[in-house]
Design a protein around this motif. Structure first.
Motif, PDB file in Angstrom:
ATOM      1  N   PRO A  66       0.792  -1.232   0.000  1.00  0.00           N
ATOM      2  CA  PRO A  66       0.000   0.000   0.000  1.00  0.00           C
ATOM      3  C   PRO A  66       0.825   1.283   0.000  1.00  0.00           C
ATOM      4  O   PRO A  66       0.297   2.349  -0.287  1.00  0.00           O
ATOM      5  CB  PRO A  66      -0.833  -0.114   1.276  1.00  0.00           C
ATOM      6  N   ASP A  67       2.101   1.191   0.312  1.00  0.00           N
ATOM      7  CA  ASP A  67       2.931   2.401   0.368  1.00  0.00           C
ATOM      8  C   ASP A  67       3.592   2.742  -0.966  1.00  0.00           C
ATOM      9  O   ASP A  67       4.217   3.796  -1.078  1.00  0.00           O
ATOM     10  CB  ASP A  67       4.011   2.259   1.444  1.00  0.00           C
ATOM     11  N   TYR A  68       3.457   1.858  -1.967  1.00  0.00           N
ATOM     12  CA  TYR A  68       4.083   2.134  -3.259  1.00  0.00           C
ATOM     13  C   TYR A  68       3.423   3.357  -3.895  1.00  0.00           C
ATOM     14  O   TYR A  68       2.205   3.511  -3.871  1.00  0.00           O
ATOM     15  CB  TYR A  68       3.959   0.942  -4.210  1.00  0.00           C
ATOM     16  N   ALA A  69       4.250   4.221  -4.447  1.00  0.00           N
ATOM     17  CA  ALA A  69       3.756   5.398  -5.161  1.00  0.00           C
ATOM     18  C   ALA A  69       4.493   5.515  -6.488  1.00  0.00           C
ATOM     19  O   ALA A  69       5.672   5.162  -6.592  1.00  0.00           O
ATOM     20  CB  ALA A  69       3.984   6.654  -4.339  1.00  0.00           C
ATOM     21  N   PRO A 126       6.792   6.720  -9.147  1.00  0.00           N
ATOM     22  CA  PRO A 126       7.981   7.542  -8.971  1.00  0.00           C
ATOM     23  C   PRO A 126       7.946   8.850  -9.763  1.00  0.00           C
ATOM     24  O   PRO A 126       8.736   9.752  -9.518  1.00  0.00           O
ATOM     25  CB  PRO A 126       9.111   6.641  -9.463  1.00  0.00           C
ATOM     26  N   VAL A 127       7.000   8.974 -10.687  1.00  0.00           N
ATOM     27  CA  VAL A 127       6.905  10.183 -11.500  1.00  0.00           C
ATOM     28  C   VAL A 127       5.920  11.190 -10.905  1.00  0.00           C
ATOM     29  O   VAL A 127       6.246  12.358 -10.711  1.00  0.00           O
ATOM     30  CB  VAL A 127       6.515   9.837 -12.966  1.00  0.00           C
ATOM     31  N   CYS A 128       4.704  10.711 -10.591  1.00  0.00           N
ATOM     32  CA  CYS A 128       3.681  11.659 -10.137  1.00  0.00           C
ATOM     33  C   CYS A 128       3.184  11.420  -8.713  1.00  0.00           C
ATOM     34  O   CYS A 128       2.428  12.229  -8.191  1.00  0.00           O
ATOM     35  CB  CYS A 128       2.516  11.693 -11.122  1.00  0.00           C
ATOM     36  N   GLY A 129       3.571  10.310  -8.090  1.00  0.00           N
ATOM     37  CA  GLY A 129       3.262  10.089  -6.689  1.00  0.00           C
ATOM     38  C   GLY A 129       1.935   9.448  -6.344  1.00  0.00           C
ATOM     39  O   GLY A 129       1.629   9.274  -5.168  1.00  0.00           O
ATOM     40  N   VAL A 130       1.121   9.059  -7.326  1.00  0.00           N
ATOM     41  CA  VAL A 130      -0.170   8.425  -7.004  1.00  0.00           C
ATOM     42  C   VAL A 130       0.058   6.983  -6.558  1.00  0.00           C
ATOM     43  O   VAL A 130       1.091   6.373  -6.822  1.00  0.00           O
ATOM     44  CB  VAL A 130      -1.156   8.476  -8.196  1.00  0.00           C
ATOM     45  N   GLY A 131      -0.945   6.426  -5.884  1.00  0.00           N
ATOM     46  CA  GLY A 131      -0.872   5.061  -5.386  1.00  0.00           C
ATOM     47  C   GLY A 131      -1.240   4.021  -6.428  1.00  0.00           C
ATOM     48  O   GLY A 131      -1.621   4.337  -7.563  1.00  0.00           O
ATOM     49  N   THR A 132      -1.154   2.760  -6.016  1.00  0.00           N
ATOM     50  CA  THR A 132      -1.392   1.642  -6.928  1.00  0.00           C
ATOM     51  C   THR A 132      -2.812   1.603  -7.483  1.00  0.00           C
ATOM     52  O   THR A 132      -3.047   1.008  -8.527  1.00  0.00           O
ATOM     53  CB  THR A 132      -1.092   0.298  -6.248  1.00  0.00           C
ATOM     54  N   ASP A 133      -3.750   2.249  -6.790  1.00  0.00           N
ATOM     55  CA  ASP A 133      -5.133   2.252  -7.271  1.00  0.00           C
ATOM     56  C   ASP A 133      -5.284   3.057  -8.558  1.00  0.00           C
ATOM     57  O   ASP A 133      -6.317   2.969  -9.232  1.00  0.00           O
ATOM     58  CB  ASP A 133      -6.072   2.772  -6.201  1.00  0.00           C
ATOM     59  N   GLU A 134      -4.266   3.811  -8.917  1.00  0.00           N
ATOM     60  CA  GLU A 134      -4.303   4.621 -10.143  1.00  0.00           C
ATOM     61  C   GLU A 134      -3.553   3.947 -11.296  1.00  0.00           C
ATOM     62  O   GLU A 134      -3.289   4.580 -12.319  1.00  0.00           O
ATOM     63  CB  GLU A 134      -3.700   5.995  -9.892  1.00  0.00           C
ATOM     64  N   PHE A 135      -3.186   2.666 -11.142  1.00  0.00           N
ATOM     65  CA  PHE A 135      -2.502   1.911 -12.183  1.00  0.00           C
ATOM     66  C   PHE A 135      -3.457   0.919 -12.818  1.00  0.00           C
ATOM     67  O   PHE A 135      -4.405   0.461 -12.182  1.00  0.00           O
ATOM     68  CB  PHE A 135      -1.305   1.135 -11.595  1.00  0.00           C
ATOM     69  N   GLU A 136      -3.186   0.577 -14.081  1.00  0.00           N
ATOM     70  CA  GLU A 136      -3.998  -0.393 -14.807  1.00  0.00           C
ATOM     71  C   GLU A 136      -3.079  -1.348 -15.563  1.00  0.00           C
ATOM     72  O   GLU A 136      -2.061  -0.928 -16.139  1.00  0.00           O
ATOM     73  CB  GLU A 136      -4.893   0.350 -15.791  1.00  0.00           C
ATOM     74  N   ALA A 137      -3.433  -2.635 -15.558  1.00  0.00           N
ATOM     75  CA  ALA A 137      -2.647  -3.632 -16.296  1.00  0.00           C
ATOM     76  C   ALA A 137      -2.728  -3.345 -17.790  1.00  0.00           C
ATOM     77  O   ALA A 137      -3.785  -3.022 -18.310  1.00  0.00           O
ATOM     78  CB  ALA A 137      -3.170  -5.030 -16.004  1.00  0.00           C
ATOM     79  N   ILE A 138      -1.573  -3.455 -18.449  1.00  0.00           N
ATOM     80  CA  ILE A 138      -1.540  -3.250 -19.906  1.00  0.00           C
ATOM     81  C   ILE A 138      -0.903  -4.446 -20.587  1.00  0.00           C
ATOM     82  O   ILE A 138      -0.262  -5.246 -19.969  1.00  0.00           O
ATOM     83  CB  ILE A 138      -0.787  -1.963 -20.304  1.00  0.00           C
TER      84      ILE A 138
END
Length: 61
Positions: free
Chosen positions: A44-47, A49-61
């Motif tokens: 849960p602490d991963y952000a 490295p470019v914009c600082g958002v958390g993992t909930d803002e990532f999507e599998a590609i």
């Protein structure tokens, strides 16, 4: 239809706000994350490295 779990776990993950891609094969050595670390294991602490958002803002590609 969703992707099989194995494919999602091995997928690259893109930060939706900035487009940074986390690739489990490379990890994120600059953040102390070794190659081979799956996205789900980042915690849960991963952000981004470019914009600082958390993992909930990532999507599998």
């Amino acid at each position: 239809m969703s992707e099989p779990l194995a494919q999602v776990q091995d997928a690259q993950w893109m930060c939706l706000p900035c487009g940074h891609v986390y690739d489990p094969a490379h990890g994120a050595p600059e953040q102390g994350i070794p190659p081979g670390t799956r996205f789900e294991a980042l915690g849960p602490d991963y952000a981004c490295p470019v914009c600082g958002v958390g993992t909930d803002e990532f999507e599998a590609i």
